[in-house]
Write an enzyme that holds these catalytic residues in place. Structure first.
Site, PDB file in Angstrom:
ATOM      1  CG  ASN A 291      -0.091  -0.297   2.574  1.00  0.00           C
ATOM      2  OD1 ASN A 291       0.449   0.822   2.943  1.00  0.00           O
ATOM      3  ND2 ASN A 291      -0.392  -1.199   3.173  1.00  0.00           N
ATOM      4  CG  ASP A 359      -6.263  -5.718   5.976  1.00  0.00           C
ATOM      5  OD1 ASP A 359      -6.001  -5.482   7.278  1.00  0.00           O
ATOM      6  OD2 ASP A 359      -7.061  -4.563   5.351  1.00  0.00           O
ATOM      7  CE  LYS A 369       7.397 -12.571 -14.689  1.00  0.00           C
ATOM      8  NZ  LYS A 369       7.900 -11.991 -15.933  1.00  0.00           N
ATOM      9  N   PRO A 388      -2.057 -11.735  10.474  1.00  0.00           N
ATOM     10  CG  PRO A 388       0.094 -11.899  11.509  1.00  0.00           C
ATOM     11  CD  PRO A 388      -0.591 -12.407  10.363  1.00  0.00           C
ATOM     12  CB  ILE A 390       0.546  -6.486  14.757  1.00  0.00           C
ATOM     13  CG1 ILE A 390       0.860  -7.092  13.438  1.00  0.00           C
ATOM     14  CG2 ILE A 390       1.496  -5.724  15.752  1.00  0.00           C
ATOM     15  CD1 ILE A 390       1.881  -6.723  12.453  1.00  0.00           C
ATOM     16  CG  PHE A 407      -2.606   5.712  13.794  1.00  0.00           C
ATOM     17  CD1 PHE A 407      -1.971   5.591  14.679  1.00  0.00           C
ATOM     18  CD2 PHE A 407      -2.568   6.938  12.852  1.00  0.00           C
ATOM     19  CE1 PHE A 407      -1.235   6.799  15.325  1.00  0.00           C
ATOM     20  CE2 PHE A 407      -1.824   8.125  13.701  1.00  0.00           C
ATOM     21  CZ  PHE A 407      -1.349   7.969  14.651  1.00  0.00           C
ATOM     22  CE  LYS A 421     -10.581  -0.265  11.073  1.00  0.00           C
ATOM     23  NZ  LYS A 421     -10.117   0.614  10.081  1.00  0.00           N
ATOM     24  CE  LYS A 425      -8.050  -3.527  14.026  1.00  0.00           C
ATOM     25  NZ  LYS A 425      -6.943  -3.766  13.228  1.00  0.00           N
TER      26      LYS A 425
HETATM   27  N1  CTP Z   1      -3.348  -3.399  12.168  1.00  0.00           N
HETATM   28  C1  CTP Z   1      -2.495  -4.097  12.682  1.00  0.00           C
HETATM   29  N2  CTP Z   1      -2.420  -5.420  11.805  1.00  0.00           N
HETATM   30  C2  CTP Z   1      -3.192  -5.747  10.966  1.00  0.00           C
HETATM   31  C3  CTP Z   1      -3.814  -4.607  10.502  1.00  0.00           C
HETATM   32  C4  CTP Z   1      -4.218  -3.417  11.203  1.00  0.00           C
HETATM   33  O1  CTP Z   1      -1.835  -3.847  13.666  1.00  0.00           O
HETATM   34  N3  CTP Z   1      -3.109  -6.975  10.442  1.00  0.00           N
HETATM   35  C5  CTP Z   1      -3.406  -2.194  13.111  1.00  0.00           C
HETATM   36  C6  CTP Z   1      -2.918  -0.922  12.281  1.00  0.00           C
HETATM   37  O2  CTP Z   1      -1.552  -0.536  12.295  1.00  0.00           O
HETATM   38  C7  CTP Z   1      -3.842   0.168  12.568  1.00  0.00           C
HETATM   39  C8  CTP Z   1      -4.975  -0.350  13.067  1.00  0.00           C
HETATM   40  O3  CTP Z   1      -4.752  -1.654  13.212  1.00  0.00           O
HETATM   41  O4  CTP Z   1      -3.153   0.596  13.959  1.00  0.00           O
HETATM   42  C9  CTP Z   1      -6.245  -0.216  12.335  1.00  0.00           C
HETATM   43  O5  CTP Z   1      -5.763  -0.415  10.888  1.00  0.00           O
HETATM   44  P1  CTP Z   1      -6.755  -0.360   9.630  1.00  0.00           P
HETATM   45  O6  CTP Z   1      -6.092  -0.811   8.277  1.00  0.00           O
HETATM   46  O7  CTP Z   1      -7.336   0.854   9.663  1.00  0.00           O
HETATM   47  O8  CTP Z   1      -7.849  -1.375  10.037  1.00  0.00           O
HETATM   48  P2  CTP Z   1      -8.135  -2.849   9.504  1.00  0.00           P
HETATM   49  O9  CTP Z   1      -7.955  -3.766  10.873  1.00  0.00           O
HETATM   50  O10 CTP Z   1      -7.034  -3.324   8.600  1.00  0.00           O
HETATM   51  O11 CTP Z   1      -9.661  -2.792   9.156  1.00  0.00           O
HETATM   52  P3  CTP Z   1     -10.147  -2.338   7.931  1.00  0.00           P
HETATM   53  O12 CTP Z   1      -9.186  -2.738   6.552  1.00  0.00           O
HETATM   54  O13 CTP Z   1     -11.353  -3.393   7.518  1.00  0.00           O
HETATM   55  O14 CTP Z   1     -10.644  -1.144   7.906  1.00  0.00           O
END
Ligand code: CTP
Length: 490
Positions: A291, A359, A369, A388, A390, A407, A421, A425
């Protein structure tokens, strides 16, 4: 109305950045207050409260400090009364002119800077220009009888909280590594018992030379902290690693080192864990899912925590910005590696997860490849599996940090999604931001600015648009206020 000693209040608060953070204003507002000798009325209760929390007694009407905090030792007391003092040794390189800027910025933080220049440095800048900026005598000569009568070199080396060498040339590094004392600069470096930071700058071939690298290892093993050098154009017209770090990075690392050396830093002895940047999940030997995260916000938070004295572990995915100075940075690629690095970094007092973790990752490992299939336009389908989480894992870990902050990057329904969230979380706070492009087409990812809402268990705050560095300082101040308050209660 009588004038307010704004400079004294800034020193007591720990520097201009602290006052900026407290009042939510920029650097030019602080310069205005200093010039006018006055503060806006709304600032008064905030300053009184912040200083009282630091143990000062203050008259709320005149904003005069009437008593200093109780102190741990005479040494700390002396340091507080005079502010930190720093010996700035300037070596003979074209980057010497940047040392003037460093000296000016350090003084903005209430630090007294005393200059020392090698003979070669005087080919680039004059002792007079440095003295004019520091309002202190600049020392150049080991055998000057006047200097010896006024202040012997041993005293000069000892009565400082930190020695900063800008630029550290190949020659100065070599002489220091050898333990030579053949001029004032090297004599001071040998005699000092204060921490030493060197900021190397030289031609890339000189930096890469085995002799310089051996000297670097020797100096590091003796506890000398290095800032840079960084890659880029050098003054000699060659490109490569050898360019001196920018004044801002030098000042940040110096503040972090001073905060760690001075047991009065808010976060001294605390460990903070920060995740930053994107993760990269391979699909095959050449392709990946990732990303646009630049890592700027996470790196700024790591820097802000270090500036307040914390030991910081930054676990970062691949980014194009330098490792923050004074921070232990662990480089990872995938979400699984990021999780492992975070778990290895525990225990921590605070965790701030700013990383944009992918994700999903490919369900099956592909060694080569993936090739197009001749005679068909049907694309292969990808099988993904979830990574996972985190943040969630840190929030439910047996060694859960005292404060866990996540965040939330949202494109719609910011508030509802972010509160969901927070619950899902199990973290304590969520910093939520919109990641859709604004009317100019800019997104938060590459931008230097950010606009967020902070959701704590107690409610929600809207923060205005501000630079990511300022947001980091403000968030860290909130963390200090919260953890400090929790400790005061217990
Ligand atoms: N995060 C994480 N591990 C993941 C996904 C997210 O630690 N596998 C943490 C990010 O660092 C951030 C928070 O979770 O602090 C929210 O991340 P975000 O991308 O907004 O949310 P997602 O859990 O990915 O949910 P969605 O994509 O459905 O909005």
């Amino acid at each position: 109305m009588s004038q307010t000693d704004v400079a004294a209040l800034i020193t007591a608060l720990g520097g201009r950045v602290s006052l900026q953070t407290l009042l939510g204003v920029g650097p030019s507002a602080i310069s205005n207050y200093l010039a006018r000798g006055a503060l806006p009325n709304r600032a008064r209760p905030l300053i009184c409260q912040a200083l009282q929390e630091r143990g000062y007694q203050i008259d709320p009407q005149s904003l005069r400090i009437t008593a200093l905090p109780a102190v741990k030792s005479r040494q700390v007391q002396l340091r507080r009364m005079r502010g930190a003092s720093l010996l700035l040794i300037i070596g003979g390189g074209i980057a010497a002119y940047k040392a003037l800027e460093v000296s000016r910025r350090l003084q903005d933080h209430g630090i007294t800077v005393t200059g020392v220049m090698t003979k070669a440095a005087q080919q680039f800048i004059t002792p007079l220009s440095l003295s004019a900026l520091t309002a202190q005598k600049t020392y150049t000569d080991l055998f000057s009888l006047t200097d010896e009568a006024e202040m012997g070199h041993i005293r000069l080396a000892r009565e400082t909280d930190l020695v900063l060498v800008v630029p550290a040339t190949a020659n100065l590094m070599a002489r220091t590594a050898q333990g030579l004392a053949d001029d004032l600069a090297t004599t001071l470096l040998l005699a000092t018992t204060a921490p030493v930071i060197m900021v190397p700058a030289m031609n890339p071939a000189m930096w890469a030379h085995a002799a310089t690298q051996a000297n670097l290892t020797t100096l590091r093993n003796r506890g000398v902290e290095m800032i840079g050098p960084v890659a880029g154009d050098t003054a000699c017209g060659e490109e490569g690693e050898g360019r001196m770090s920018e004044p801002e990075a030098i000042v940040t690392a110096t503040l972090a080192r001073l905060a760690r050396a001075d047991s009065t830093g808010d976060f001294v002895g605390r460990h903070a864990l920060v995740t930053s940047g994107p993760t990269v999940e391979p699909l095959d030997a050449v392709r990946f899912i990732s990303n646009h995260s630049s890592g700027r916000q996470g790196h700024a938070i790591a820097t802000a925590l270090a500036k307040r004295g914390a030991d910081v572990t930054l676990v970062s995915g691949p980014v194009n910005i330098p490792d923050p100075p004074g921070v232990e940075t662990v480089h990872v690629e995938t979400a699984e590696q990021m999780l492992a690095a975070c778990q290895a970094a525990l225990p921590a007092d605070i965790a701030v997860c700013t990383a944009a973790v992918a994700d999903w990752r490919a369900r099956d490992q592909v060694s080569g490849k993936i090739k197009k299939r001749p005679g068909t336009t049907i694309a292969p389908s990808l099988s993904l599996t979830e990574n996972p989480d985190i943040l969630a894992q840190l929030s439910s870990h047996p060694q859960r940090p005292e404060l866990v902050i996540g965040f939330a990057a949202e494109t719609n329904d910011l508030q509802a999604n972010a509160s969901e969230k927070l619950r899902r979380k199990g973290c304590d706070w969520i910093v939520a931001n919109q990641v859709l492009p604004d009317e100019t087409g800019e997104t938060v990812f590459g931008s230097m600015q950010n606009k967020v809402s902070l959701m704590t268990g107690d409610g929600q705050e809207e923060w205005p648009m501000m630079p990511k560095t300022e947001l980091a300082d403000r968030l860290v101040q909130r963390i200090i206020d919260t953890i400090g308050a929790a400790h005061a209660k217990s």
